[in-house]
Structures are given as C-alpha cells and as structure tokens.
Design a protein around this motif. Structure first.
Motif, PDB file in Angstrom:
ATOM      1  N   VAL A 420     -37.049 109.033 -83.328  1.00 19.21           N
ATOM      2  CA  VAL A 420     -38.291 108.482 -83.870  1.00 19.21           C
ATOM      3  C   VAL A 420     -38.469 107.058 -83.356  1.00 19.21           C
ATOM      4  O   VAL A 420     -37.493 106.332 -83.111  1.00 19.21           O
ATOM      5  CB  VAL A 420     -38.246 108.519 -85.413  1.00 19.21           C
ATOM      6  N   ASP A 421     -39.735 106.633 -83.174  1.00 20.27           N
ATOM      7  CA  ASP A 421     -40.073 105.284 -82.704  1.00 20.27           C
ATOM      8  C   ASP A 421     -39.480 104.978 -81.340  1.00 20.27           C
ATOM      9  O   ASP A 421     -39.003 103.859 -81.072  1.00 20.27           O
ATOM     10  CB  ASP A 421     -39.629 104.226 -83.722  1.00 20.27           C
ATOM     11  N   GLU A 422     -39.506 105.946 -80.451  1.00 16.53           N
ATOM     12  CA  GLU A 422     -39.051 105.750 -79.074  1.00 16.53           C
ATOM     13  C   GLU A 422     -39.870 104.633 -78.433  1.00 16.53           C
ATOM     14  O   GLU A 422     -41.103 104.614 -78.517  1.00 16.53           O
ATOM     15  CB  GLU A 422     -39.219 107.059 -78.311  1.00 16.53           C
ATOM     16  N   ARG A 423     -39.199 103.721 -77.757  1.00 19.28           N
ATOM     17  CA  ARG A 423     -39.890 102.576 -77.168  1.00 19.28           C
ATOM     18  C   ARG A 423     -39.007 101.949 -76.095  1.00 19.28           C
ATOM     19  O   ARG A 423     -37.793 102.126 -76.095  1.00 19.28           O
ATOM     20  CB  ARG A 423     -40.225 101.531 -78.236  1.00 19.28           C
ATOM     21  N   VAL A 424     -39.654 101.202 -75.199  1.00 21.67           N
ATOM     22  CA  VAL A 424     -38.945 100.547 -74.111  1.00 21.67           C
ATOM     23  C   VAL A 424     -39.473  99.124 -73.988  1.00 21.67           C
ATOM     24  O   VAL A 424     -40.681  98.881 -74.128  1.00 21.67           O
ATOM     25  CB  VAL A 424     -39.131 101.318 -72.785  1.00 21.67           C
ATOM     26  N   PRO A 425     -38.600  98.129 -73.780  1.00 15.45           N
ATOM     27  CA  PRO A 425     -39.098  96.761 -73.594  1.00 15.45           C
ATOM     28  C   PRO A 425     -39.981  96.660 -72.356  1.00 15.45           C
ATOM     29  O   PRO A 425     -39.652  97.205 -71.297  1.00 15.45           O
ATOM     30  CB  PRO A 425     -37.817  95.941 -73.421  1.00 15.45           C
ATOM     31  N   VAL A 426     -41.088  95.946 -72.511  1.00 13.12           N
ATOM     32  CA  VAL A 426     -42.006  95.772 -71.382  1.00 13.12           C
ATOM     33  C   VAL A 426     -41.300  95.078 -70.224  1.00 13.12           C
ATOM     34  O   VAL A 426     -41.442  95.473 -69.058  1.00 13.12           O
ATOM     35  CB  VAL A 426     -43.250  94.974 -71.836  1.00 13.12           C
ATOM     36  N   ASP A 427     -40.512  94.051 -70.536  1.00 13.92           N
ATOM     37  CA  ASP A 427     -39.845  93.336 -69.441  1.00 13.92           C
ATOM     38  C   ASP A 427     -38.762  94.186 -68.781  1.00 13.92           C
ATOM     39  O   ASP A 427     -38.417  93.971 -67.616  1.00 13.92           O
ATOM     40  CB  ASP A 427     -39.280  91.998 -69.906  1.00 13.92           C
ATOM     41  N   ALA A 428     -38.225  95.191 -69.508  1.00 14.85           N
ATOM     42  CA  ALA A 428     -37.254  96.099 -68.892  1.00 14.85           C
ATOM     43  C   ALA A 428     -37.938  97.007 -67.876  1.00 14.85           C
ATOM     44  O   ALA A 428     -37.350  97.337 -66.840  1.00 14.85           O
ATOM     45  CB  ALA A 428     -36.563  96.934 -69.967  1.00 14.85           C
ATOM     46  N   LEU A 429     -39.159  97.431 -68.172  1.00  9.86           N
ATOM     47  CA  LEU A 429     -39.922  98.220 -67.201  1.00  9.86           C
ATOM     48  C   LEU A 429     -40.145  97.425 -65.921  1.00  9.86           C
ATOM     49  O   LEU A 429     -39.968  97.940 -64.811  1.00  9.86           O
ATOM     50  CB  LEU A 429     -41.278  98.623 -67.791  1.00  9.86           C
ATOM     51  N   GLU A 430     -40.533  96.170 -66.068  1.00 13.22           N
ATOM     52  CA  GLU A 430     -40.802  95.327 -64.900  1.00 13.22           C
ATOM     53  C   GLU A 430     -39.509  95.048 -64.130  1.00 13.22           C
ATOM     54  O   GLU A 430     -39.512  95.054 -62.886  1.00 13.22           O
ATOM     55  CB  GLU A 430     -41.468  94.033 -65.365  1.00 13.22           C
ATOM     56  N   PHE A 431     -38.428  94.831 -64.844  1.00 12.24           N
ATOM     57  CA  PHE A 431     -37.112  94.675 -64.213  1.00 12.24           C
ATOM     58  C   PHE A 431     -36.770  95.920 -63.401  1.00 12.24           C
ATOM     59  O   PHE A 431     -36.332  95.827 -62.244  1.00 12.24           O
ATOM     60  CB  PHE A 431     -36.062  94.436 -65.300  1.00 12.24           C
ATOM     61  N   GLY A 432     -36.938  97.092 -63.995  1.00  9.30           N
ATOM     62  CA  GLY A 432     -36.606  98.338 -63.309  1.00  9.30           C
ATOM     63  C   GLY A 432     -37.396  98.540 -62.039  1.00  9.30           C
ATOM     64  O   GLY A 432     -36.857  99.022 -61.030  1.00  9.30           O
ATOM     65  N   ALA A 433     -38.676  98.176 -62.073  1.00 12.64           N
ATOM     66  CA  ALA A 433     -39.504  98.317 -60.876  1.00 12.64           C
ATOM     67  C   ALA A 433     -39.003  97.401 -59.760  1.00 12.64           C
ATOM     68  O   ALA A 433     -38.945  97.796 -58.586  1.00 12.64           O
ATOM     69  CB  ALA A 433     -40.968  98.020 -61.208  1.00 12.64           C
ATOM     70  N   ARG A 434     -38.634  96.174 -60.108  1.00 13.79           N
ATOM     71  CA  ARG A 434     -38.110  95.251 -59.083  1.00 13.79           C
ATOM     72  C   ARG A 434     -36.805  95.768 -58.492  1.00 13.79           C
ATOM     73  O   ARG A 434     -36.569  95.678 -57.279  1.00 13.79           O
ATOM     74  CB  ARG A 434     -37.907  93.853 -59.681  1.00 13.79           C
ATOM     75  N   VAL A 435     -35.928  96.316 -59.348  1.00  8.01           N
ATOM     76  CA  VAL A 435     -34.653  96.845 -58.860  1.00  8.01           C
ATOM     77  C   VAL A 435     -34.892  98.039 -57.934  1.00  8.01           C
ATOM     78  O   VAL A 435     -34.271  98.145 -56.863  1.00  8.01           O
ATOM     79  CB  VAL A 435     -33.748  97.249 -60.045  1.00  8.01           C
ATOM     80  N   LEU A 436     -35.776  98.935 -58.330  1.00  4.14           N
ATOM     81  CA  LEU A 436     -36.064 100.104 -57.486  1.00  4.14           C
ATOM     82  C   LEU A 436     -36.655  99.693 -56.148  1.00  4.14           C
ATOM     83  O   LEU A 436     -36.359 100.303 -55.111  1.00  4.14           O
ATOM     84  CB  LEU A 436     -37.017 101.050 -58.207  1.00  4.14           C
ATOM     85  N   ASP A 437     -37.496  98.690 -56.156  1.00  3.67           N
ATOM     86  CA  ASP A 437     -38.078  98.210 -54.907  1.00  3.67           C
ATOM     87  C   ASP A 437     -36.993  97.714 -53.962  1.00  3.67           C
ATOM     88  O   ASP A 437     -36.962  98.058 -52.777  1.00  3.67           O
ATOM     89  CB  ASP A 437     -39.079  97.089 -55.217  1.00  3.67           C
ATOM     90  N   ARG A 438     -36.068  96.940 -54.476  1.00  5.27           N
ATOM     91  CA  ARG A 438     -34.958  96.437 -53.658  1.00  5.27           C
ATOM     92  C   ARG A 438     -34.056  97.592 -53.208  1.00  5.27           C
ATOM     93  O   ARG A 438     -33.562  97.628 -52.073  1.00  5.27           O
ATOM     94  CB  ARG A 438     -34.159  95.412 -54.447  1.00  5.27           C
ATOM     95  N   PHE A 439     -33.841  98.544 -54.119  1.00  3.07           N
ATOM     96  CA  PHE A 439     -33.002  99.707 -53.818  1.00  3.07           C
ATOM     97  C   PHE A 439     -33.534 100.463 -52.601  1.00  3.07           C
ATOM     98  O   PHE A 439     -32.764 100.894 -51.729  1.00  3.07           O
ATOM     99  CB  PHE A 439     -32.951 100.616 -55.047  1.00  3.07           C
ATOM    100  N   LEU A 440     -34.854 100.632 -52.512  1.00  2.00           N
ATOM    101  CA  LEU A 440     -35.437 101.360 -51.399  1.00  2.00           C
ATOM    102  C   LEU A 440     -35.232 100.639 -50.074  1.00  2.00           C
ATOM    103  O   LEU A 440     -35.187 101.279 -49.010  1.00  2.00           O
ATOM    104  CB  LEU A 440     -36.932 101.612 -51.634  1.00  2.00           C
ATOM    105  N   GLU A 441     -35.077  99.320 -50.111  1.00  2.00           N
ATOM    106  CA  GLU A 441     -34.761  98.576 -48.896  1.00  2.00           C
ATOM    107  C   GLU A 441     -33.339  98.867 -48.430  1.00  2.00           C
ATOM    108  O   GLU A 441     -33.047  98.868 -47.229  1.00  2.00           O
ATOM    109  CB  GLU A 441     -34.903  97.070 -49.151  1.00  2.00           C
ATOM    110  N   LEU A 442     -32.446  99.108 -49.375  1.00  5.39           N
ATOM    111  CA  LEU A 442     -31.023  99.247 -49.066  1.00  5.39           C
ATOM    112  C   LEU A 442     -30.566 100.686 -48.884  1.00  5.39           C
ATOM    113  O   LEU A 442     -29.559 100.942 -48.226  1.00  5.39           O
ATOM    114  CB  LEU A 442     -30.189  98.607 -50.186  1.00  5.39           C
ATOM    115  N   ALA A 443     -31.293 101.622 -49.491  1.00  9.15           N
ATOM    116  CA  ALA A 443     -30.839 103.015 -49.514  1.00  9.15           C
ATOM    117  C   ALA A 443     -30.996 103.689 -48.169  1.00  9.15           C
ATOM    118  O   ALA A 443     -30.380 104.719 -47.921  1.00  9.15           O
ATOM    119  CB  ALA A 443     -31.598 103.800 -50.590  1.00  9.15           C
TER     120      ALA A 443
END
Length: 443
Positions: A420-443
């Motif tokens: 119940v009350d599933e939720r995600v921090p907004v700044d965690a979403l933005e953090f994840g997007a930045r990490v994935l972007d960098r990951f695609l450069e390295l993968a």
C-alpha cells in the motif's frame, strides 16, 4: 541552447512526467485475462519512441496482453548488427491495488512530499520511465550508443510472464538474435549498512514453484468415523511444509554480498553468522533474508461444500522458492514433507538463475553508480522473487537487475513492492536516469 531544448536533451528531463503518465494508465494484472491488459500503456510507450524516430513493433499473445520491442543503436534501428546486443527490459503490468487502502489514489500519479505515488512506482514503471527518458534524450541529441540495444516492454510479468516474456522468447526468437547481456528490474537500488550506502545489483534469482497439492479420500457423513479423510491428510502435509526449517545455503552471489557486509561490520562472513549480517540491512532484510535458504509458504486451502459432509478431495496452494543449485534437493524434501497420498501439480514452475558477477557490463554498472555517489559500495545480491529475467536467461543471456535508485535511509523500500502507498522519491528517479545515461556510455 534554450531551456526547453536543454530539458528535452537532459536524460532526466522527462523522467518524472513519463512516470506520472504511465502510473495513470491502469494495467492491473489479476493473474488471468480479467484485467485491463497492457495495450494502452504499450501504445503510449511505442508512441514515445516513434516520436523520436525509433521504430517499434507490438506483439500480443492474446488480445490486450501487449509487448513492445524496439531495436536501437549499433548503427541500425532495424535489428541487431552484431553478436553483442544489450537487452533492456521492463514490464508494463502492475499488481492490483485497493484505492480505499491508500493515502492517495493508486492510479493518480500524484506528487506529495517529494515522492511520486502510484501502483507501479517501484514495480516497475519507474524503470520504464528512466529508460524512456534516457533513450529519448539521447536520440534527440544524436548520442545513439555504438552497441546495439533491444528495448523490450513486456506484459504479464506479475503473473509469471506466461502472456508476455515467455511467448516473446518462444515465438519471436529472431528478435533476440545476437543478444548477449541484459538489464532489468529490482537491482541498483540503495540500502544503508553501518552508515554506508550500498547499491545492490541483482545477479541471481531463486526458482519459483507455485504448486497445487491435492489429497483424496473417502467421502462420508461427518458424524461417522473416517480413517481416510482427505482434509486431514492434506492439513497434515500443509502443516509440515509450513513449519519446515530450511537450512542456510549460500550461493556464490550471496557469498560475495555477505563478504562486503562483513567488511563493513568488521567480521568474516560465514553461514553461521549469515542471518546476523543480513540483519544489517534493516527493513531490506525482509527480502534479502529470504535468499539464504529455500522457502515454502502455504497460501490457499480448499475443501468440501457442507459441514456434515466429508469431501472426497482437498486442495492447497503453496508458494515455493528455491535457490540456484539446490533444485533437486528442494523437490526431494518437498515430496517427503507431503507424504503419501498427496499429489503435487504446478501452477507455474520456473528455474532459478545465477550470473557471474564479473565482466564489462558489471564494471559499467559499478562505475556509473559510483560516478554519481562516490562514497558508496556496490555488491551483487540474490533476488527472492522472480522477474522476466528467467525467460530471457533461457536464451543464454547474461542477465542482471539494474534499475538504479538512491534512496533515503529511512525508507522501507522493499516493503513498497506490491504494498500500500507505493511511491518513489522524485530525486531518485532523476538520479536513476543520470546513472543509466552514463551506463550506456560504458556498456
């Protein structure tokens, strides 16, 4: 570059809005075909990709149970160009939610107190949104990865993938030609151990056995002596299964994780202190602790139709999860616990998997996380539940869970899965997007 263009080419620029839109599309999966299905969400995802020039194909195992595939990068959007394609997969369905139990409506996509609320916010429309935000930004900026990428947004993961990833792997095998590695859900999130943030990358999953137990006996009047009572036979078996203490057994993945925890705690990790080390994860120990041993939980019982009639048949359902490398032992023990006269049928049976925690992709995940959070620790872990990785692993694909989120220390993140009350921090979403972007450069 103006502010609007900058936002459109920022890998995190759209992630919150995309996630909100996805949360507002009800894709509840009731385990059958009674729900709304994934078609509306799949069409929305396809439109977001097509808008930036990425061709998509839609596949349905049955009407409304919809998957989206798209080839991207590697110099071609028409298909893999060499034998090292990376699969990035996320599912579009969610478990049902009872709105009256929630503080906010589960399909409203509201933002409150720095969190984005809604069913699927952590399982797993957050990752879908991260992927879409990064891919769209890169495509617009002409930053297409040199490595071929296959994007897959699937149906029915919450019911075992039998209408989603499983038929894709079976019927669309050519789309996966050349795929060697994959990332998906339930990994890359942070927890806190001894004051240090630790990011857990999923490198293994327990096997899944959803079982129906059936006992049969002699029907008769409830007032008479009956030595062949199906309910008694079944209840005895269920009680043995529910009370059985499975031993601690450490797989290579968990040995690596506990060694990292032991280093922070100042002690060597052993099977004897494994549970104490897992307790260092706080609330996350609920999930991680289940990966130290096999687990069997009786979940449903059924028998009879009238209080004074002894039925011919009684049934029970058991959710069994078994460790990689211990499948034969698990089922042999289960047969002993059931005893004579109890049959076992499978509602769903899926194998465990374990991928070695090494190589270029692992290095890319670790480096992309540490670039955003330099003082953190990164380690692999074994997932107690199941994901679509089980199906993709059957193609020989090295699979990891990597949906990066930097989380507050006091958030019971694992309790939000199906909660119940599933939720995600907004700044965690933005953090994840930045990490994935960098990951695609390295993968």
């Amino acid at each position: 570059m103006d502010a609007a263009t900058s936002a459109r080419t920022d890998p995190a620029g759209e992630v919150v809005d995309i996630c909100r839109d996805l949360l507002r599309i009800d894709t509840s999966n009731y385990g059958d075909s009674s729900g709304p299905g994934e078609r509306k969400a799949a069409e929305h995802v396809a439109a977001l990709l097509e808008e930036v020039g990425i061709a998509t194909t839609i596949h349905e195992s049955e009407p409304g149970r919809t998957n989206v595939l798209a080839h991207w990068g590697g110099g071609s959007t028409n298909g893999p160009t060499r034998d090292d394609t990376l699969l990035i997969h996320g599912h579009l369905d969610v478990v049902p939610a009872e709105a009256s139990d929630w503080q906010v409506h589960p399909f409203s996509g509201e933002i409150q107190d720095g969190y984005l609320w809604g069913r699927g916010a952590v399982d797993m429309k957050d990752f879908d949104a991260m992927v879409l935000s990064v891919v769209r930004a890169r495509q617009r900026a002409g930053r297409v990865p040199a490595r071929p990428v296959l994007l897959a947004f699937t149906a029915d993961e919450e019911a075992g993938g039998h209408r989603g990833a499983e038929p894709l792997v079976r019927d669309r095998r050519d789309d996966f030609a050349g795929v060697t590695e994959a990332i998906g859900e339930v990994g890359g999130f942070s927890t806190t151990v001894r004051g240090r943030r630790m990011y857990l990358i999923e490198a293994a999953e327990k096997g899944m056995a959803w079982m129906r137990l059936t006992a049969r006996g002699t029907a008769g009047h409830g007032s008479m002596i009956n030595r062949d009572n199906a309910v008694t036979r079944l209840a005895t078996a269920v009680a043995r299964i529910g009370a059985h203490e499975w031993p601690v057994q450490l797989t290579p993945t968990m040995q690596t994780l506990l060694a990292a925890v032991g280093e922070l705690a100042g002690e060597e990790a052993t099977p004897a202190n494994a549970e104490a080390l897992v307790a260092e994860f706080g609330p996350a120990a609920r999930m991680i602790g289940a990966t130290l041993r096999n687990v069997t939980n009786p979940t449903m019982l059924g028998a009879g139709y009238k209080v004074n009639v002894i039925p011919t048949e009684a049934t029970a359902h058991v959710d069994g999860r078994f460790l990689p490398g211990y499948e034969d032992e698990f089922f042999a023990t289960l047969a002993e616990l059931c005893g004579e006269g109890v049959e076992i049928d499978f509602v769903s049976r899926q194998p465990p998997w374990e991928t070695p925690y090494d190589g270029r992709l692992v290095a890319a995940m670790e480096q992309s996380l540490l670039a955003e959070d330099p003082d953190a620790v990164v380690a692999p872990y074994l997932m107690s539940a199941g994901t679509d990785a089980k199906h993709f692993g059957r193609l020989g694909i090295r699979t990891y869970g990597f949906a990066p989120l930097r989380l507050p220390d006091d958030l019971d993140f694992t309790g939000l899965f199906h909660g119940v009350d599933e939720r995600v921090p907004v700044d965690a979403l933005e953090f994840g997007a930045r990490v994935l972007d960098r990951f695609l450069e390295l993968a």
